[in-house]
Motif scaffolding. Structure first.
Motif, PDB file in Angstrom:
ATOM      1  N   PHE A  74      -3.534  -1.450  -4.191  1.00 40.70           N
ATOM      2  CA  PHE A  74      -4.634  -1.765  -3.285  1.00 40.70           C
ATOM      3  C   PHE A  74      -5.029  -3.237  -3.389  1.00 40.70           C
ATOM      4  O   PHE A  74      -5.347  -3.879  -2.387  1.00 40.70           O
ATOM      5  N   LYS A  75      -5.020  -3.767  -4.595  1.00 42.18           N
ATOM      6  CA  LYS A  75      -5.373  -5.170  -4.781  1.00 42.18           C
ATOM      7  C   LYS A  75      -4.389  -6.074  -4.041  1.00 42.18           C
ATOM      8  O   LYS A  75      -4.790  -7.014  -3.342  1.00 42.18           O
ATOM      9  N   ALA A  76      -3.095  -5.775  -4.160  1.00 41.98           N
ATOM     10  CA  ALA A  76      -2.084  -6.564  -3.460  1.00 41.98           C
ATOM     11  C   ALA A  76      -2.189  -6.390  -1.956  1.00 41.98           C
ATOM     12  O   ALA A  76      -2.026  -7.342  -1.181  1.00 41.98           O
ATOM     13  N   PHE A  77      -2.493  -5.180  -1.524  1.00 43.73           N
ATOM     14  CA  PHE A  77      -2.668  -4.874  -0.107  1.00 43.73           C
ATOM     15  C   PHE A  77      -3.787  -5.717   0.492  1.00 43.73           C
ATOM     16  O   PHE A  77      -3.598  -6.409   1.504  1.00 43.73           O
ATOM     17  N   HIS A  78      -4.948  -5.682  -0.129  1.00 44.15           N
ATOM     18  CA  HIS A  78      -6.094  -6.419   0.406  1.00 44.15           C
ATOM     19  C   HIS A  78      -5.908  -7.925   0.294  1.00 44.15           C
ATOM     20  O   HIS A  78      -6.340  -8.675   1.175  1.00 44.15           O
ATOM     21  N   ALA A  79      -5.255  -8.365  -0.777  1.00 42.33           N
ATOM     22  CA  ALA A  79      -5.011  -9.803  -0.917  1.00 42.33           C
ATOM     23  C   ALA A  79      -4.088 -10.306   0.190  1.00 42.33           C
ATOM     24  O   ALA A  79      -4.320 -11.379   0.773  1.00 42.33           O
ATOM     25  N   THR A  80      -3.055  -9.536   0.512  1.00 40.65           N
ATOM     26  CA  THR A  80      -2.122  -9.948   1.564  1.00 40.65           C
ATOM     27  C   THR A  80      -2.792  -9.918   2.927  1.00 40.65           C
ATOM     28  O   THR A  80      -2.575 -10.812   3.760  1.00 40.65           O
ATOM     29  N   LEU A  81      -3.615  -8.908   3.175  1.00 46.19           N
ATOM     30  CA  LEU A  81      -4.370  -8.884   4.431  1.00 46.19           C
ATOM     31  C   LEU A  81      -5.291 -10.093   4.516  1.00 46.19           C
ATOM     32  O   LEU A  81      -5.428 -10.709   5.585  1.00 46.19           O
ATOM     33  N   GLU A  85      -5.516   8.426  -2.379  1.00 40.29           N
ATOM     34  CA  GLU A  85      -5.691   8.870  -3.765  1.00 40.29           C
ATOM     35  C   GLU A  85      -4.428   8.686  -4.607  1.00 40.29           C
ATOM     36  O   GLU A  85      -4.484   8.742  -5.839  1.00 40.29           O
ATOM     37  N   ASN A  86      -3.300   8.474  -3.930  1.00 43.00           N
ATOM     38  CA  ASN A  86      -2.043   8.285  -4.654  1.00 43.00           C
ATOM     39  C   ASN A  86      -1.599   6.825  -4.720  1.00 43.00           C
ATOM     40  O   ASN A  86      -0.489   6.534  -5.181  1.00 43.00           O
ATOM     41  N   ARG A 120       0.819  -1.211   0.000  1.00 40.52           N
ATOM     42  CA  ARG A 120       0.000   0.000   0.000  1.00 40.52           C
ATOM     43  C   ARG A 120       0.850   1.256   0.000  1.00 40.52           C
ATOM     44  O   ARG A 120       0.472   2.271  -0.585  1.00 40.52           O
ATOM     45  N   THR A 121       2.011   1.221   0.634  1.00 41.32           N
ATOM     46  CA  THR A 121       2.924   2.336   0.856  1.00 41.32           C
ATOM     47  C   THR A 121       2.306   3.330   1.842  1.00 41.32           C
ATOM     48  O   THR A 121       1.165   3.176   2.271  1.00 41.32           O
ATOM     49  N   ARG A 122       3.067   4.367   2.171  1.00 43.37           N
ATOM     50  CA  ARG A 122       2.605   5.365   3.137  1.00 43.37           C
ATOM     51  C   ARG A 122       1.859   6.507   2.457  1.00 43.37           C
ATOM     52  O   ARG A 122       1.496   7.490   3.100  1.00 43.37           O
ATOM     53  N   GLU A 123       1.624   6.401   1.158  1.00 46.11           N
ATOM     54  CA  GLU A 123       0.949   7.464   0.419  1.00 46.11           C
ATOM     55  C   GLU A 123      -0.517   7.579   0.828  1.00 46.11           C
ATOM     56  O   GLU A 123      -1.125   6.628   1.324  1.00 46.11           O
ATOM     57  N   ARG A 124      -1.089   8.750   0.577  1.00 44.24           N
ATOM     58  CA  ARG A 124      -2.521   8.921   0.746  1.00 44.24           C
ATOM     59  C   ARG A 124      -3.261   8.017  -0.227  1.00 44.24           C
ATOM     60  O   ARG A 124      -2.735   7.668  -1.287  1.00 44.24           O
TER      61      ARG A 124
END
Length: 337
Positions: free
Chosen positions: A129-136, A122-123, A116-120
């Motif tokens: 986001f797909k990788a973020f949610h898949a890993t969670l 919108e960035n 996800r990185t530390r970005e807001r």
């Protein structure tokens, strides 16, 4: 114009003395491991997981929950690059040992936030986001197994609150996590800090809600509890989001600063892995509020200790963020003396 000239003259006069009060840049380290953890990490990388397992067992046995959270976080971050030691530990320990499951859960959360990185928001790209949610999602089962295999460790619940934030779980879910955590340790700082973050304006609450929660907990907490520093976290989040003027209008900063300075005054300086977090938040908050002389004093007291929170807000490398803002505060403070 003349004010700027005078500030520059004062800066030139004071800069050497102020620089001498700070440790050299090369001496600064990010997230220095607590005593005993560095050798365990080195042994793990070399293929021996036993010292890390023993250290975590000791934190559990002693109910040293701050140390346990610190160790779990650093071992998990190390495992992002060198997971082999954790694989070997899990194989040897078997599926019913919750300790490696806790570290594996923390590793999953760290891996998700790297995507996800530390970005807001919108960035952050759709792919991220797909990788973020898949890993969670992949971490959910590991966390559940850690919870199922222990009833006296708050760490899975702390991690569960971070997991819930990422998955945008409804309040009734994460409030249940808070209740379970507080049954084990009513004043678990890491867990309550994770719960507070869920209630900030950055996530699912507001500045007012965060203040109410933080000050309410601090008022009830024992005098020596780290929970008394939570109001300053709320002020810091507010200052990062909306700036010093908005914080001033809220009128809560002075009380929060006093609570943290009071806690720091009685904290054991040898526990640098704990103390540096709160002193860092204090230094950063004073900086954001334009109180550069006071912020500089906190940087002097911090010595070589940069920590991921708060300095990771502004740089992928918290050490880089620490040094950047320390330098800026030094210039501002030198120009005003």
């Amino acid at each position: 114009m003349f004010r700027k000239v005078n500030e520059f003259r004062r800066y030139m006069k004071n800069r050497d003395a102020m620089a001498a009060a700070l440790v050299p840049d090369e001496a600064v380290v990010a997230d220095a491991p607590m005593p005993g953890l560095a050798p365990a990490m080195e042994a793990a990388v070399a293929g021996d997981h036993a010292p890390a397992a023993d250290l975590l067992a000791s934190t559990h046995r002693r109910r040293a929950w701050d140390d346990r959270s610190h160790a779990v976080d650093l071992l998990a971050r190390m495992s992002l690059r060198t997971p082999q030691w954790l694989d070997a530990w899990e194989t040897e320990a078997g599926p019913d040992d919750p300790a490696p499951l806790v570290v594996r859960s923390a590793l999953g959360l760290n891996s998700a936030w790297e995507h996800r990185t530390r970005e807001r928001a919108e960035n952050v790209s759709q792919e991220q986001f797909k990788a973020f949610h898949a890993t969670l999602g992949d971490t959910t089962d590991t966390l559940q197994r850690a919870v199922d295999r222990t009833d006296d460790d708050p760490e899975p619940w702390r991690l569960g609150l971070i997991h819930a934030r990422g998955l945008e779980a409804p309040p009734e879910v994460w409030q249940g996590y808070v209740s379970a955590l507080r049954e084990i340790d009513p004043w678990h700082h890491g867990g309550l800090r994770a719960a507070l973050e869920l209630q900030t304006a950055k996530w699912f609450g507001s500045h007012e809600q965060a203040y109410d929660v933080a000050f309410g907990l601090a008022a009830e907490a024992p005098a020596d509890s780290r929970v008394r520093t939570l109001p300053l976290d709320a002020v810091f989040e507010h200052a990062v989001a909306d700036g010093a003027e908005d914080v001033a209008r809220a009128g809560r900063a002075e009380e929060a600063i006093a609570l943290t300075t009071g806690w720091l005054a009685q904290a054991d300086p040898e526990r640098y892995h704990v103390v540096a977090v709160h002193r860092g938040v204090l230094a950063a908050t004073l900086m954001l509020l334009g109180r550069f002389d006071e912020s500089f004093d906190e940087f002097v007291a911090l010595g070589p200790h940069a920590t991921r929170y708060p300095w990771g807000y502004w740089a992928d490398d918290p050490r880089e963020g620490f040094l950047r803002f320390r330098s800026a505060v030094s210039v501002k403070a030198a120009g005003r003396k």
